[in-house]
Design a protein around this motif. Structure first.
Motif, PDB file in Angstrom:
ATOM      1  N   ASP A  48       0.885  -1.204   0.025  1.00  0.00           N
ATOM      2  CA  ASP A  48      -0.036   0.104   0.069  1.00  0.00           C
ATOM      3  C   ASP A  48       1.037   1.252   0.045  1.00  0.00           C
ATOM      4  OD1 ASP A  48      -2.310   1.380  -0.008  1.00  0.00           O
ATOM      5  OD2 ASP A  48      -2.918   0.943   2.038  1.00  0.00           O
ATOM      6  N   PRO A  49       0.924   2.168  -1.009  1.00  0.00           N
ATOM      7  CA  PRO A  49      -0.237   1.851  -1.957  1.00  0.00           C
ATOM      8  C   PRO A  49      -0.037   0.992  -3.170  1.00  0.00           C
ATOM      9  CG  PRO A  49       1.426   3.708  -2.565  1.00  0.00           C
ATOM     10  CD  PRO A  49       1.689   3.477  -1.142  1.00  0.00           C
ATOM     11  N   ALA A  50      -0.937   0.546  -3.892  1.00  0.00           N
ATOM     12  CA  ALA A  50      -0.791  -0.633  -4.856  1.00  0.00           C
ATOM     13  C   ALA A  50       0.197  -0.273  -5.907  1.00  0.00           C
ATOM     14  CB  ALA A  50      -2.325  -1.008  -5.168  1.00  0.00           C
ATOM     15  N   GLY A  51       0.293   0.830  -6.158  1.00  0.00           N
ATOM     16  CA  GLY A  51       1.096   1.349  -7.283  1.00  0.00           C
ATOM     17  C   GLY A  51       0.837   2.698  -7.513  1.00  0.00           C
ATOM     18  N   ARG A  52       1.864   3.131  -8.610  1.00  0.00           N
ATOM     19  CA  ARG A  52       1.906   4.620  -9.151  1.00  0.00           C
ATOM     20  C   ARG A  52       2.076   4.407 -10.383  1.00  0.00           C
ATOM     21  NH1 ARG A  52       6.757   8.197  -9.953  1.00  0.00           N
ATOM     22  NH2 ARG A  52       5.612  10.376 -10.052  1.00  0.00           N
ATOM     23  N   HIS A  53       1.448   5.267 -11.470  1.00  0.00           N
ATOM     24  CA  HIS A  53       1.300   5.164 -12.687  1.00  0.00           C
ATOM     25  C   HIS A  53       1.820   6.507 -13.165  1.00  0.00           C
ATOM     26  CE1 HIS A  53      -0.863   1.372 -13.179  1.00  0.00           C
ATOM     27  NE2 HIS A  53      -1.340   1.397 -12.100  1.00  0.00           N
ATOM     28  N   VAL A  54       2.613   6.504 -14.241  1.00  0.00           N
ATOM     29  CA  VAL A  54       3.366   7.613 -14.769  1.00  0.00           C
ATOM     30  C   VAL A  54       2.667   7.601 -16.041  1.00  0.00           C
ATOM     31  CG1 VAL A  54       5.245   9.027 -15.360  1.00  0.00           C
ATOM     32  CG2 VAL A  54       5.301   7.942 -13.022  1.00  0.00           C
ATOM     33  N   PHE A  55       1.993   8.374 -16.661  1.00  0.00           N
ATOM     34  CA  PHE A  55       1.581   8.499 -17.904  1.00  0.00           C
ATOM     35  C   PHE A  55       2.369   9.278 -18.964  1.00  0.00           C
ATOM     36  CE2 PHE A  55      -2.192   7.918 -15.315  1.00  0.00           C
ATOM     37  CZ  PHE A  55      -2.595   6.587 -15.675  1.00  0.00           C
ATOM     38  N   ALA A  56       2.196   8.939 -20.199  1.00  0.00           N
ATOM     39  CA  ALA A  56       2.883   9.715 -21.182  1.00  0.00           C
ATOM     40  C   ALA A  56       3.011  11.260 -21.175  1.00  0.00           C
ATOM     41  CB  ALA A  56       2.416   9.154 -22.633  1.00  0.00           C
ATOM     42  N   ASP A  57       2.141  11.803 -20.688  1.00  0.00           N
ATOM     43  CA  ASP A  57       2.110  13.243 -20.706  1.00  0.00           C
ATOM     44  C   ASP A  57       2.556  13.772 -19.501  1.00  0.00           C
ATOM     45  OD1 ASP A  57       0.068  12.656 -18.763  1.00  0.00           O
ATOM     46  OD2 ASP A  57      -1.605  14.007 -19.703  1.00  0.00           O
ATOM     47  N   GLY A  58       2.946  13.010 -18.725  1.00  0.00           N
ATOM     48  CA  GLY A  58       3.543  13.380 -17.389  1.00  0.00           C
ATOM     49  C   GLY A  58       2.939  13.341 -16.146  1.00  0.00           C
ATOM     50  N   THR A  59       1.588  13.128 -16.201  1.00  0.00           N
ATOM     51  CA  THR A  59       0.734  13.177 -15.346  1.00  0.00           C
ATOM     52  C   THR A  59       1.079  11.618 -14.405  1.00  0.00           C
ATOM     53  OG1 THR A  59      -1.148  13.774 -16.522  1.00  0.00           O
ATOM     54  CG2 THR A  59      -1.718  13.048 -14.599  1.00  0.00           C
ATOM     55  N   ALA A  60       0.744  11.751 -12.977  1.00  0.00           N
ATOM     56  CA  ALA A  60       0.990  10.651 -12.493  1.00  0.00           C
ATOM     57  C   ALA A  60      -0.043  10.275 -11.313  1.00  0.00           C
ATOM     58  CB  ALA A  60       2.387  10.723 -11.557  1.00  0.00           C
ATOM     59  N   VAL A  61      -0.402   9.270 -10.874  1.00  0.00           N
ATOM     60  CA  VAL A  61      -1.461   9.027  -9.784  1.00  0.00           C
ATOM     61  C   VAL A  61      -0.912   7.887  -9.198  1.00  0.00           C
ATOM     62  CG1 VAL A  61      -2.715   7.540 -11.588  1.00  0.00           C
ATOM     63  CG2 VAL A  61      -3.838   8.522  -9.544  1.00  0.00           C
ATOM     64  N   THR A  62      -1.317   7.912  -7.804  1.00  0.00           N
ATOM     65  CA  THR A  62      -0.941   6.704  -6.932  1.00  0.00           C
ATOM     66  C   THR A  62      -1.994   6.198  -6.296  1.00  0.00           C
ATOM     67  OG1 THR A  62       1.156   7.939  -5.988  1.00  0.00           O
ATOM     68  CG2 THR A  62       0.310   6.263  -4.758  1.00  0.00           C
ATOM     69  N   LEU A  63      -2.302   4.908  -6.513  1.00  0.00           N
ATOM     70  CA  LEU A  63      -3.543   4.243  -6.154  1.00  0.00           C
ATOM     71  C   LEU A  63      -3.409   3.416  -4.888  1.00  0.00           C
ATOM     72  CD1 LEU A  63      -4.376   2.746  -9.795  1.00  0.00           C
ATOM     73  CD2 LEU A  63      -5.362   5.052  -8.838  1.00  0.00           C
ATOM     74  N   PRO A  64      -4.422   3.486  -4.362  1.00  0.00           N
ATOM     75  CA  PRO A  64      -4.361   2.809  -2.967  1.00  0.00           C
ATOM     76  C   PRO A  64      -4.730   1.268  -3.232  1.00  0.00           C
ATOM     77  CG  PRO A  64      -6.406   3.780  -3.118  1.00  0.00           C
ATOM     78  CD  PRO A  64      -5.635   4.206  -4.474  1.00  0.00           C
TER      79      PRO A  64
END
Length: 508
Positions: free
Chosen positions: A80-96
């Motif tokens: 936890d968190p389950a993972g972080r995602h970094v997208f092609a446009d530079g946006t990032a999100v961390t998912l619980p």
């Protein structure tokens, strides 16, 4: 028993508890199949699966074979968190981990209002597909007539002038999620299991549903520690292991298997033979007899992908708030799918970066990181396919040459810098593993994924009951497919079929 992979060991311990005398013959010098560890200079890396989903499968195994909880046998922790995602446009999100409400909130915050709702609505449809297919795909032996599993259970929304529902996972992303970042999030779950989103059926929606519902787990000391615990349980149940002993054939009398033939010329009698090796390898190497390739059982033949894994030894400690898992998405998802289909390496792959906070894997003050990409497992055009070939020269038979493989690994490492600050400056050394290493260790370059309904049945693994009476298939190439949890289920199904016979219909 042929092979000491996770599915085979899961079957072995259960059969021993049921009163069978079990002996496992493994051509390698260790057990665990693809669940391996690479060690050097005090650093340790998982070279197979890095996380566990559906831990209930192995909880059931340890309770049924010794009345002990899984957590007593390994140090299991929820990621936890389950993972972080970094997208092609530079946006990032961390998912619980295992929190639908938390995921919806995180996506709204990172991708804009409405993103979380669209993802949540998608998960409702994915749950419907899970409920429709869970029992026949995971808990029951594959029926002789699997035609109903050839139909896709995902209730895709019908859009467009012709009102045609999405047929592939990529189409689901484009039509139903309507945001390239959400689509990339969806597709990354298929890629992680070796499926090309452009061809994977819409039913692959069950993969993110499974993870976000049941969570992601890690075993301290690396996932190899789970293989160690399963092996120890087998030994405790008096299962015998003959490591470094290759089975070259199955002995058949009066149309039924009665034992195995060994590479040293010896033989061993058996009432039942459980084959845990990859199904295509069993037929390619003629361990099981056949006159025509048409006699080979179906074995998820549509899967043509493997993995490149890069083990990175890094100077200096991991930052305290680093995510255990980060997915760095490709800026060219269409190009990545095209490369998988064409059997070549893409310009910039999606990479999964694992940074476990585990002092058992590294010397003090340093960090052990793995970076993985899904690639075509195909050999270069015109290269021979040597039966039983091995060796430590992966570039000679995979990827089209050392320079091309090295350049691809450089691109993987460059992508991983989005997840690991200062990676280039911190690098002490790296170890590269390609599908050729997978072939040397397991007998197949491809890495099988879990069974999926739809796609005309092309993603269903081999049935646990083989075409040869007395021979059973267990492990990732047999029902219900690849992955740690699915391999464990495979072993349970095989044990049930042997103990209870053809009337066995799975656990209730």
């Amino acid at each position: 028993m042929i092979g000491a992979g996770m599915g085979a060991m899961a079957a072995a311990a259960r059969l021993a508890v049921a009163g069978h005398r079990v002996k496992v013959y493994e051509r390698a010098d260790t057990y665990g199949g693809a669940v391996r560890r690479f060690e050097r200079d005090g650093f340790s890396f998982d070279t197979g699966p890095g996380l566990l989903h559906l831990p209930a499968v192995w909880r059931d195994f340890f309770v049924k074979t010794g009345k002990e909880p899984l957590e007593k046998c390994v140090d299991l922790v929820q990621v936890d968190p389950a993972g972080r995602h970094v997208f092609a446009d530079g946006t990032a999100v961390t998912l619980p981990n295992a929190s639908r409400a938390g995921v919806v909130s995180a996506l709204d915050g990172a991708l804009g209002a409405g993103a979380g709702e669209r993802w949540g609505d998608f998960l409702v449809r994915a749950r419907d597909a899970w409920d429709r297919s869970r029992r026949p795909l995971l808990e029951e032996p594959l029926p002789a007539d699997a035609s109903r599993l050839a139909r896709d259970p995902y209730p895709a929304l019908s859009r467009g002038l012709l009102r045609r529902p999405a047929r592939t996972l990529a189409e689901v992303g484009r039509r139903e999620l309507r945001d390239p970042r959400l689509a990339a999030l969806l597709e990354s779950h298929a890629l992680a299991y070796g499926f090309d989103p452009a061809t994977a059926p819409a039913s692959a929606a069950v993969l993110p549903y499974m993870e976000q519902t049941f969570g992601s787990w890690y075993v301290r000391g690396g996932m190899r520690a789970l293989a160690d615990a399963v092996h120890e349980r087998c030994l405790a149940r008096k299962v015998e292991f003959a490591l470094g002993t290759e089975v070259t054939g199955v002995r058949i009398e009066d149309g039924r298997a009665v034992g195995v033939e060994l590479a040293d010329g010896g033989t061993a009698d058996a009432d039942h033979v459980v084959a845990g090796a990859p199904v295509p390898a069993l037929y390619r190497d003629r361990v099981l007899p056949w006159r025509s390739p048409d006699e080979w059982p179906h074995h998820q033949s549509a899967v043509r992908t493997g993995r490149v894994t890069v083990c990175l030894a890094l100077r200096g400690a991991r930052e305290a708030d680093a995510a255990h898992r980060t997915v760095v998405h490709s800026p060219d998802r269409a190009g990545e799918s095209a490369a998988l289909a064409a059997g070549r390496l893409c310009d910039r792959p999606t990479v999964v970066v694992l940074r476990p906070d585990d002092e058992r894997l590294r010397p003090g003050g340093h960090e052990a990181v793995t970076v993985t990409a899904t690639v075509s497992a195909a050999l270069p055009a015109g290269a021979p396919v040597p039966a039983g070939a091995g060796g430590r020269s992966p570039e000679s038979r995979w990827g089209g040459g050392a320079a091309r493989v090295e350049a691809f690994v450089d691109r993987m490492a460059a992508a991983a810098e989005a997840a690991v600050p200062g990676l280039r400056e911190r690098l002490l050394w790296r170890e590269v593993r390609t599908p050729e290493d997978t072939f040397r260790e397991t007998g197949a370059r491809e890495v099988p994924g879990p069974a999926l309904a739809g796609a005309g049945g092309s993603l269903l693994p081999a049935a646990n009951v083989s075409p040869v009476p007395g021979v059973y298939f267990a492990g990732g190439w047999s029902h219900p497919g690849g992955g740690l949890a699915h391999s464990g289920m495979s072993g349970a199904l095989v044990a049930g079929l042997i103990v209870e016979g053809a009337a066995f219909r799975g656990s209730r």
